[in-house]
Design a protein around this motif. Sequence first.
Motif, short mmCIF file in Angstrom:
data_model
loop_
_atom_site.label_atom_id
_atom_site.label_comp_id
_atom_site.label_asym_id
_atom_site.label_seq_id
_atom_site.Cartn_x
_atom_site.Cartn_y
_atom_site.Cartn_z
N ASP A 170 0.86 -1.18 0.00
CA ASP A 170 0.00 0.00 0.00
C ASP A 170 0.89 1.23 0.00
O ASP A 170 2.07 1.17 0.36
CB ASP A 170 -0.91 -0.02 1.23
N ARG A 171 0.33 2.35 -0.36
CA ARG A 171 1.10 3.60 -0.47
C ARG A 171 1.24 4.27 0.89
O ARG A 171 0.23 4.62 1.53
CB ARG A 171 0.40 4.53 -1.46
N PRO A 172 2.48 4.47 1.37
CA PRO A 172 2.65 5.22 2.61
C PRO A 172 2.34 6.70 2.40
O PRO A 172 2.74 7.27 1.37
CB PRO A 172 4.13 5.00 2.95
N VAL A 173 1.62 7.30 3.33
CA VAL A 173 1.22 8.69 3.16
C VAL A 173 1.75 9.62 4.25
O VAL A 173 1.80 10.84 4.05
CB VAL A 173 -0.32 8.82 3.10
N LYS A 174 2.15 9.05 5.38
CA LYS A 174 2.65 9.91 6.47
C LYS A 174 3.67 9.14 7.30
O LYS A 174 3.48 7.96 7.59
CB LYS A 174 1.49 10.38 7.36
N ARG A 199 2.03 5.56 8.28
CA ARG A 199 0.59 5.47 7.99
C ARG A 199 0.41 5.22 6.50
O ARG A 199 1.04 5.87 5.68
CB ARG A 199 -0.12 6.75 8.40
N PHE A 200 -0.44 4.24 6.16
CA PHE A 200 -0.70 3.90 4.77
C PHE A 200 -2.02 4.47 4.28
O PHE A 200 -2.93 4.74 5.08
CB PHE A 200 -0.69 2.38 4.59
N ALA A 201 -2.14 4.64 2.98
CA ALA A 201 -3.33 5.24 2.38
C ALA A 201 -4.58 4.46 2.73
O ALA A 201 -5.66 5.04 2.92
CB ALA A 201 -3.16 5.32 0.86
N ARG A 325 4.39 14.31 5.49
CA ARG A 325 3.44 13.73 4.53
C ARG A 325 4.16 13.46 3.21
O ARG A 325 4.93 14.29 2.73
CB ARG A 325 2.25 14.66 4.31
N LEU A 326 3.88 12.32 2.65
CA LEU A 326 4.55 11.90 1.41
C LEU A 326 3.68 12.20 0.20
O LEU A 326 2.47 12.22 0.29
CB LEU A 326 4.88 10.41 1.47
#
Length: 326
Positions: A170-174, A199-201, A325-326
């Motif tokens: 999953d895409r990491p977002v933070k 944290r993941f999307a 945040r990424l």
Amino acid sequence: MLHARALAQLSGVKIVAASDPLLKEPPKLPSGEVRLYAGHQDLLARKDIDAVVIASPENLHRQAVEDAAKAGKHILLEKPIATTLADADTIIAAAERHKVKLMLAHILRYDVRYAQIKAAVEQGVVGRPLVCYARRNATIQEARRLKGRVEVEEYISVHDIDQVLWYFQDRPVKVSAEIARGPVMQELGVHDYIWITIRFAGGGLAVVETGWGLSEAIGRWKRPSSWGGFGDVCLELIGEKGSLYLDYRPMTLAAVDEEGWKFPDTLHWPQLHGEVVGDVLEEDRYFLRVLRGEAPVISTGQDGRAALEIVLAAMRSWKEDQPIRL
């Protein structure tokens, strides 16, 4: 020279050359005579070399990979892929441009226990991953060996970050991180421990705890001489339908005598009857399969870049004292 020793044990492999400015004489391997070079350019010019292992300091990876790829050599590259995303992108592009195979040495992907967790996640055994906790704490001797060259997240956390990304898909977002300073900081100028939250999307959450400040007494024994020390390692993954647990405390073997308690490494690169076995041998064996066209690369340059992105975000987080945040 760990990879050289392991590769030399495999059928069809001959180690012919090495380049390491710290070596005074070439390594002695069962595969035969090894030519030692002060720099890697002369080594890469040899026509009898098909592939190289690059295990230089992280900041030297980009140039070494560019040179190896230009020379047409396939590459097993130690982690982390680089120290900047720009260098990581250059490394990936160089391998693609010159059509050479690039495999990242994310060794835990070749540990059967971590791979079994991956298989369970892929087959939906535990359902969608929700939370994961990974711990990897080494002794202060490991920090001393690197002499303050890098922070612990660059060198050790990257292992478990790669596993988390491998499992969650999953895409990491933070990313947020906190550090603790102690004896390692006082002696070497780098922090002792770091806790990283990812944290993941899709809502998943991972915590990676890493350090190299454990007491040197944990790995200070002298006998048996073939017993290598390690630290404190575990991983827990909880999904919607079940959970998975890995605990390397100790690694299946413990002993106590006049020197105290001993917890040797029996999994990553232990010795067996004079040979290197364990994860590093399986990693190198898999690299050989990749070279022969028998298997796909499962730890790619993009995987290395993804792990590095988390490492760099964690470093920004503790320096700026805020989530990134990424």
